[in-house]
Design a protein around this motif. Sequence first.
Motif, PDB file in Angstrom:
ATOM      1  N   ARG A  16       0.244 -10.969  50.835  1.00 40.48           N
ATOM      2  CA  ARG A  16      -0.475 -12.186  50.470  1.00 40.48           C
ATOM      3  C   ARG A  16      -1.875 -11.896  49.927  1.00 40.48           C
ATOM      4  NH1 ARG A  16       0.065 -16.434  55.336  1.00 40.48           N
ATOM      5  NH2 ARG A  16      -0.068 -18.022  53.671  1.00 40.48           N
ATOM      6  N   THR A  17      -2.376 -10.691  50.155  1.00 44.02           N
ATOM      7  CA  THR A  17      -3.751 -10.378  49.750  1.00 44.02           C
ATOM      8  C   THR A  17      -3.842  -9.234  48.739  1.00 44.02           C
ATOM      9  OG1 THR A  17      -3.938  -8.962  51.720  1.00 44.02           O
ATOM     10  CG2 THR A  17      -4.760 -11.210  51.904  1.00 44.02           C
ATOM     11  N   ALA A  18      -2.762  -8.481  48.540  1.00 42.11           N
ATOM     12  CA  ALA A  18      -2.828  -7.268  47.716  1.00 42.11           C
ATOM     13  C   ALA A  18      -3.238  -7.547  46.277  1.00 42.11           C
ATOM     14  CB  ALA A  18      -1.480  -6.550  47.745  1.00 42.11           C
ATOM     15  N   ASP A  19      -2.858  -8.701  45.733  1.00 40.79           N
ATOM     16  CA  ASP A  19      -3.188  -9.004  44.334  1.00 40.79           C
ATOM     17  C   ASP A  19      -4.682  -9.227  44.111  1.00 40.79           C
ATOM     18  OD1 ASP A  19      -0.566  -8.822  43.567  1.00 40.79           O
ATOM     19  OD2 ASP A  19      -0.155 -10.961  43.808  1.00 40.79           O
ATOM     20  N   HIS A  20      -5.462  -9.311  45.173  1.00 39.39           N
ATOM     21  CA  HIS A  20      -6.886  -9.614  45.047  1.00 39.39           C
ATOM     22  C   HIS A  20      -7.763  -8.385  45.269  1.00 39.39           C
ATOM     23  CE1 HIS A  20      -5.995 -13.981  45.109  1.00 39.39           C
ATOM     24  NE2 HIS A  20      -4.990 -13.586  45.874  1.00 39.39           N
ATOM     25  N   ILE A  21      -7.144  -7.203  45.375  1.00 45.21           N
ATOM     26  CA  ILE A  21      -7.909  -5.975  45.617  1.00 45.21           C
ATOM     27  C   ILE A  21      -8.784  -5.646  44.407  1.00 45.21           C
ATOM     28  CG2 ILE A  21      -7.711  -3.474  45.967  1.00 45.21           C
ATOM     29  CD1 ILE A  21      -5.172  -3.988  47.536  1.00 45.21           C
ATOM     30  N   GLY A  22     -10.010  -5.248  44.680  1.00 43.35           N
ATOM     31  CA  GLY A  22     -10.916  -4.852  43.610  1.00 43.35           C
ATOM     32  C   GLY A  22     -10.546  -3.501  43.031  1.00 43.35           C
ATOM     33  N   ALA A 161       0.373 -16.270  47.840  1.00 43.35           N
ATOM     34  CA  ALA A 161      -0.405 -16.874  48.929  1.00 43.35           C
ATOM     35  C   ALA A 161       0.472 -17.719  49.831  1.00 43.35           C
ATOM     36  CB  ALA A 161      -1.542 -17.718  48.356  1.00 43.35           C
ATOM     37  N   ASP A 162       1.257 -18.597  49.216  1.00 40.17           N
ATOM     38  CA  ASP A 162       2.104 -19.511  49.971  1.00 40.17           C
ATOM     39  C   ASP A 162       3.012 -20.224  48.981  1.00 40.17           C
ATOM     40  OD1 ASP A 162       3.151 -20.798  52.151  1.00 40.17           O
ATOM     41  OD2 ASP A 162       1.224 -21.503  52.910  1.00 40.17           O
ATOM     42  N   GLY A 163       4.044 -20.891  49.494  1.00 34.20           N
ATOM     43  CA  GLY A 163       4.906 -21.649  48.602  1.00 34.20           C
ATOM     44  C   GLY A 163       4.181 -22.820  47.976  1.00 34.20           C
ATOM     45  N   VAL A 178      -8.886 -22.444  47.844  1.00 33.27           N
ATOM     46  CA  VAL A 178      -7.425 -22.393  47.875  1.00 33.27           C
ATOM     47  C   VAL A 178      -7.000 -22.267  49.337  1.00 33.27           C
ATOM     48  CG1 VAL A 178      -5.358 -21.170  47.108  1.00 33.27           C
ATOM     49  CG2 VAL A 178      -7.370 -21.276  45.621  1.00 33.27           C
ATOM     50  N   VAL A 179      -6.135 -23.185  49.795  1.00 39.21           N
ATOM     51  CA  VAL A 179      -5.752 -23.232  51.206  1.00 39.21           C
ATOM     52  C   VAL A 179      -4.241 -23.235  51.344  1.00 39.21           C
ATOM     53  CG1 VAL A 179      -5.954 -24.498  53.372  1.00 39.21           C
ATOM     54  CG2 VAL A 179      -7.831 -24.567  51.706  1.00 39.21           C
ATOM     55  N   GLY A 180      -3.714 -22.358  52.202  1.00 44.83           N
ATOM     56  CA  GLY A 180      -2.301 -22.332  52.546  1.00 44.83           C
ATOM     57  C   GLY A 180      -2.148 -22.241  54.052  1.00 44.83           C
ATOM     58  N   GLU A 181      -0.936 -22.037  54.509  1.00 46.66           N
ATOM     59  CA  GLU A 181      -0.701 -21.895  55.951  1.00 46.66           C
ATOM     60  C   GLU A 181      -1.233 -20.542  56.413  1.00 46.66           C
ATOM     61  OE1 GLU A 181       2.961 -21.967  59.220  1.00 46.66           O
ATOM     62  OE2 GLU A 181       3.371 -22.179  57.083  1.00 46.66           O
ATOM     63  N   ASP A 182      -2.215 -20.556  57.305  1.00 44.46           N
ATOM     64  CA  ASP A 182      -2.873 -19.329  57.765  1.00 44.46           C
ATOM     65  C   ASP A 182      -3.389 -18.506  56.586  1.00 44.46           C
ATOM     66  OD1 ASP A 182      -2.801 -19.564  60.559  1.00 44.46           O
ATOM     67  OD2 ASP A 182      -0.706 -18.984  60.619  1.00 44.46           O
TER      68      ASP A 182
END
Length: 348
Positions: A16-22, A161-163, A178-182
């Motif tokens: 869920r977070t890998a696409d945002h790595i610098g 991130a989420d569906g 941007v907000v999703g579940e957890d």
Amino acid sequence: MSITITSHQLGRLIARTADHIGDDLTPALHGIRLDADTEYLYAVATDRFTIAAARYRHHKPDSENTAPAAPFARTIPATALPALREWIRTMPGHDPVTVTPADDRIRFAAPTGELAITIDPDAEFADWRGLLRGVTEQTPNTGEPVFPALGTRLQARWQSADGVVRVRATGDHQPVLVVGEDFLGAQMPTRTRRDGFSTDTDTLATLDDVRTAWQDAFSTGPAITPQTALPSPPQLRDEASKTISEVAEDLLKQALHSTRLLTAVDTSEATAALATAGVTAWAAYRYLDALHTADPHLAATVVAETAEELDDGAISEWAWDAARAAGHDPQQWQTELQERQARKQAAA
């Protein structure tokens, strides 16, 4: 200082977070930050244009079985993530993984093996908690239009991130929440279009500009909503639910209705059928709820595939094939059922 998480949930935090790595030009942001407090394990990544934080509750505050773990924060280098993700894929999703920070290592231990990753324990990372708090506490800028320009290349990073996510924009030059579940994240607005021109000189910078530019294409009739303008696919009368929430609702409804009607029927066969339906629906709900907790993606796949099978209508054929694949003898079951029915008819 160790915390425990299932292998599926650990893999999901990373995905869920890998696409945002610098990128590697900013070493401090070239990885995923694992940040654990006494209740949650967070995975955080940012490239300065977007930031994403996903979390997993590893300890409930009211739990009496285990003491809360000591907080820690370590950055897993981007170069080590492929090995970690591959290691996670080799084990069942329900396997527990113990995460333990050491001096210059972070260790992952599972029933099938261990993995140690070299880290810099003193590596700095962005104050992600303060950043996200600032975005959530933004107030709309008085007099400023809320029509931010967002880079489409960056928007694609939210697909894991989420569906479904909620978004909040408070101004043209403020980050979009941007907000999703957890899940919590933000994207910075862009000041430069793809063609290199500044959005400050963009002729479509306001909604009025958009309406003016497209007025020849718009219908001269009244404005209508997509729900009334676009055709909907036909709904089959026996169409099965295809989302986890809908299936869970249907199962709970069936369990309640079946058990409440037990006292309203007269024949023993009807009573037995209602009791079976209620018990089966409750059991199916509990299994689905557990599966969704352990592996949400697998739960969604099973629900979608089951919906297709129910829509197909050949439940007996699906059950027959499944019984044979499991090593049972469905023909013997059928014979026994016919014999019981024959005995009932003879006794009547």
